[in-house]
Design a protein around this motif. Structure first.
Motif, PDB file in Angstrom:
ATOM      1  N   GLU A  67       0.838  -1.209   0.000  1.00 49.83           N
ATOM      2  CA  GLU A  67       0.000   0.000   0.000  1.00 49.83           C
ATOM      3  C   GLU A  67       0.870   1.256   0.000  1.00 49.83           C
ATOM      4  OE1 GLU A  67      -2.842   0.064   3.187  1.00 49.83           O
ATOM      5  OE2 GLU A  67      -3.969  -1.628   2.356  1.00 49.83           O
ATOM      6  N   GLU A  68       1.934   1.232   0.798  1.00 51.53           N
ATOM      7  CA  GLU A  68       2.843   2.385   0.874  1.00 51.53           C
ATOM      8  C   GLU A  68       3.525   2.618  -0.469  1.00 51.53           C
ATOM      9  OE1 GLU A  68       7.050   3.309   3.070  1.00 51.53           O
ATOM     10  OE2 GLU A  68       5.506   2.330   4.275  1.00 51.53           O
ATOM     11  N   ASP A  69       3.990   1.536  -1.092  1.00 53.51           N
ATOM     12  CA  ASP A  69       4.656   1.648  -2.393  1.00 53.51           C
ATOM     13  C   ASP A  69       3.674   2.112  -3.469  1.00 53.51           C
ATOM     14  OD1 ASP A  69       7.117   1.240  -3.988  1.00 53.51           O
ATOM     15  OD2 ASP A  69       5.872  -0.246  -5.026  1.00 53.51           O
ATOM     16  N   ASN A  70       2.453   1.600  -3.424  1.00 52.48           N
ATOM     17  CA  ASN A  70       1.440   2.035  -4.396  1.00 52.48           C
ATOM     18  C   ASN A  70       1.161   3.523  -4.251  1.00 52.48           C
ATOM     19  OD1 ASN A  70       1.142  -0.444  -5.608  1.00 52.48           O
ATOM     20  ND2 ASN A  70      -0.627  -1.040  -4.385  1.00 52.48           N
ATOM     21  N   ALA A  71       1.098   4.011  -3.024  1.00 55.32           N
ATOM     22  CA  ALA A  71       0.870   5.446  -2.797  1.00 55.32           C
ATOM     23  C   ALA A  71       2.017   6.261  -3.383  1.00 55.32           C
ATOM     24  CB  ALA A  71       0.710   5.727  -1.303  1.00 55.32           C
ATOM     25  N   LYS A  72       3.250   5.793  -3.200  1.00 53.48           N
ATOM     26  CA  LYS A  72       4.412   6.488  -3.762  1.00 53.48           C
ATOM     27  C   LYS A  72       4.365   6.488  -5.286  1.00 53.48           C
ATOM     28  CE  LYS A  72       7.530   5.537   0.105  1.00 53.48           C
ATOM     29  NZ  LYS A  72       8.700   4.761   0.543  1.00 53.48           N
ATOM     30  N   CYS A  73       3.920   5.368  -5.877  1.00 54.36           N
ATOM     31  CA  CYS A  73       3.827   5.281  -7.337  1.00 54.36           C
ATOM     32  C   CYS A  73       2.739   6.203  -7.886  1.00 54.36           C
ATOM     33  CB  CYS A  73       3.567   3.845  -7.775  1.00 54.36           C
ATOM     34  SG  CYS A  73       5.020   2.799  -7.664  1.00 54.36           S
ATOM     35  N   ARG A  74       1.619   6.323  -7.149  1.00 58.82           N
ATOM     36  CA  ARG A  74       0.559   7.247  -7.589  1.00 58.82           C
ATOM     37  C   ARG A  74       1.071   8.686  -7.563  1.00 58.82           C
ATOM     38  NH1 ARG A  74      -2.681   3.474  -4.831  1.00 58.82           N
ATOM     39  NH2 ARG A  74      -2.550   4.644  -2.885  1.00 58.82           N
TER      40      ARG A  74
ATOM     41  N   ASP B  97       4.245   9.558  -7.982  1.00 58.43           N
ATOM     42  CA  ASP B  97       5.415   9.720  -8.853  1.00 58.43           C
ATOM     43  C   ASP B  97       5.264   8.829 -10.089  1.00 58.43           C
ATOM     44  OD1 ASP B  97       7.892   9.961 -10.049  1.00 58.43           O
ATOM     45  OD2 ASP B  97       9.038   9.250  -8.316  1.00 58.43           O
ATOM     46  N   PRO B  98       4.774   9.386 -11.211  1.00 58.22           N
ATOM     47  CA  PRO B  98       4.565   8.576 -12.419  1.00 58.22           C
ATOM     48  C   PRO B  98       5.844   7.919 -12.945  1.00 58.22           C
ATOM     49  CG  PRO B  98       3.457  10.694 -12.625  1.00 58.22           C
ATOM     50  CD  PRO B  98       4.287  10.745 -11.377  1.00 58.22           C
ATOM     51  N   ALA B  99       6.982   8.561 -12.773  1.00 55.97           N
ATOM     52  CA  ALA B  99       8.246   7.964 -13.243  1.00 55.97           C
ATOM     53  C   ALA B  99       8.539   6.688 -12.453  1.00 55.97           C
ATOM     54  CB  ALA B  99       9.392   8.962 -13.096  1.00 55.97           C
ATOM     55  N   ARG B 100       8.303   6.718 -11.171  1.00 56.18           N
ATOM     56  CA  ARG B 100       8.496   5.527 -10.322  1.00 56.18           C
ATOM     57  C   ARG B 100       7.543   4.414 -10.763  1.00 56.18           C
ATOM     58  NH1 ARG B 100       9.727   5.167  -4.224  1.00 56.18           N
ATOM     59  NH2 ARG B 100       9.136   3.030  -3.734  1.00 56.18           N
TER      60      ARG B 100
ATOM     61  N   ARG C 226       8.875   2.819 -13.916  1.00 57.45           N
ATOM     62  CA  ARG C 226      10.022   1.938 -13.632  1.00 57.45           C
ATOM     63  C   ARG C 226       9.543   0.608 -13.043  1.00 57.45           C
ATOM     64  NH1 ARG C 226      12.118   6.748 -11.699  1.00 57.45           N
ATOM     65  NH2 ARG C 226      11.820   6.100  -9.534  1.00 57.45           N
ATOM     66  N   ARG C 227       8.568   0.676 -12.154  1.00 60.27           N
ATOM     67  CA  ARG C 227       8.036  -0.547 -11.546  1.00 60.27           C
ATOM     68  C   ARG C 227       7.339  -1.412 -12.602  1.00 60.27           C
ATOM     69  NH1 ARG C 227       3.786  -0.868  -6.593  1.00 60.27           N
ATOM     70  NH2 ARG C 227       2.394  -0.079  -8.181  1.00 60.27           N
ATOM     71  N   ARG C 228       6.557  -0.777 -13.474  1.00 64.65           N
ATOM     72  CA  ARG C 228       5.873  -1.516 -14.523  1.00 64.65           C
ATOM     73  C   ARG C 228       6.880  -2.229 -15.425  1.00 64.65           C
ATOM     74  NH1 ARG C 228       5.084  -1.574 -19.467  1.00 64.65           N
ATOM     75  NH2 ARG C 228       6.112   0.395 -19.897  1.00 64.65           N
ATOM     76  N   GLN C 229       7.954  -1.535 -15.809  1.00 65.44           N
ATOM     77  CA  GLN C 229       8.992  -2.133 -16.650  1.00 65.44           C
ATOM     78  C   GLN C 229       9.687  -3.281 -15.933  1.00 65.44           C
ATOM     79  OE1 GLN C 229      11.477   1.180 -17.758  1.00 65.44           O
ATOM     80  NE2 GLN C 229      10.126   1.808 -19.438  1.00 65.44           N
TER      81      GLN C 229
END
Length: 162
Positions: free
Chosen positions: A29-36, A38-41, A44-47
């Motif tokens: 949940e914390e990482d998902n919030a950071k990804c929302r 920061d689109p660049a992050r 990178r996660r998607r790749q």
């Protein structure tokens, strides 16, 4: 397996599994919030996930390399899972806990298991092709060999008498 009685160890492992699952859920949940935020992050996660998926596909194993296991989950339901045949049991293969398809409970630890067998029979070993029979020498080759041996014989006789 139907008659299996849960042990203290099973209850302890299930509790640990639930606690670990909750901790991982919070981290995700914390990482998902950071990804929302920061689109660049997020990209990178998607790749990274795409690369991992491609890598995992490249490790496809043949059916005769996959062992099937019948496992009893903490909730009491019995399911079938699969792992590479080199693992001695499904827990060492990383199948520590599963989501139960019957009751829907998450993180149900495996409390008992038994092997069912390989997904498919191994292919019959192929016999190595026998080497071709030695080629018969031609008459001309035999005559050359006889002549060479006669010359060698004469040379050795001359050496002995000489």
């Amino acid at each position: 397996m139907e008659e299996y009685a849960l042990t203290r160890r099973d209850h302890r492992r299930q509790k640990q599994s639930e606690e670990t699952s909750e901790s991982v859920r919070l981290q995700v949940e914390e990482d998902n919030a950071k990804c929302r935020a920061d689109p660049a992050r997020a990209e990178r996660r998607r790749q990274a996930f795409e690369e991992v998926a491609k890598l995992m596909q490249s490790f496809k194993k043949a059916d005769h390399e996959i062992m099937r296991w019948r496992v009893r989950l903490y909730c009491g339901h019995i399911i079938e899972i699969e792992a590479h045949y080199t693992y001695t049991d499904p827990v060492s293969a990383g199948a520590y806990s599963k989501r139960c398809p019957e009751c829907g409970e998450d993180q149900q630890t495996i409390v008992a298991f038994e092997p069912i067998g390989l997904r498919a029979e191994p292919p019959e070993p192929t016999e190595p092709t026998p080497p071709p029979p030695p080629k018969k020498p031609t008459r001309a080759e035999l005559e050359r060999r006889v002549k060479a041996l006669e010359e060698e014989n004469e040379r050795l006789r001359a050496k002995l008498t000489g």
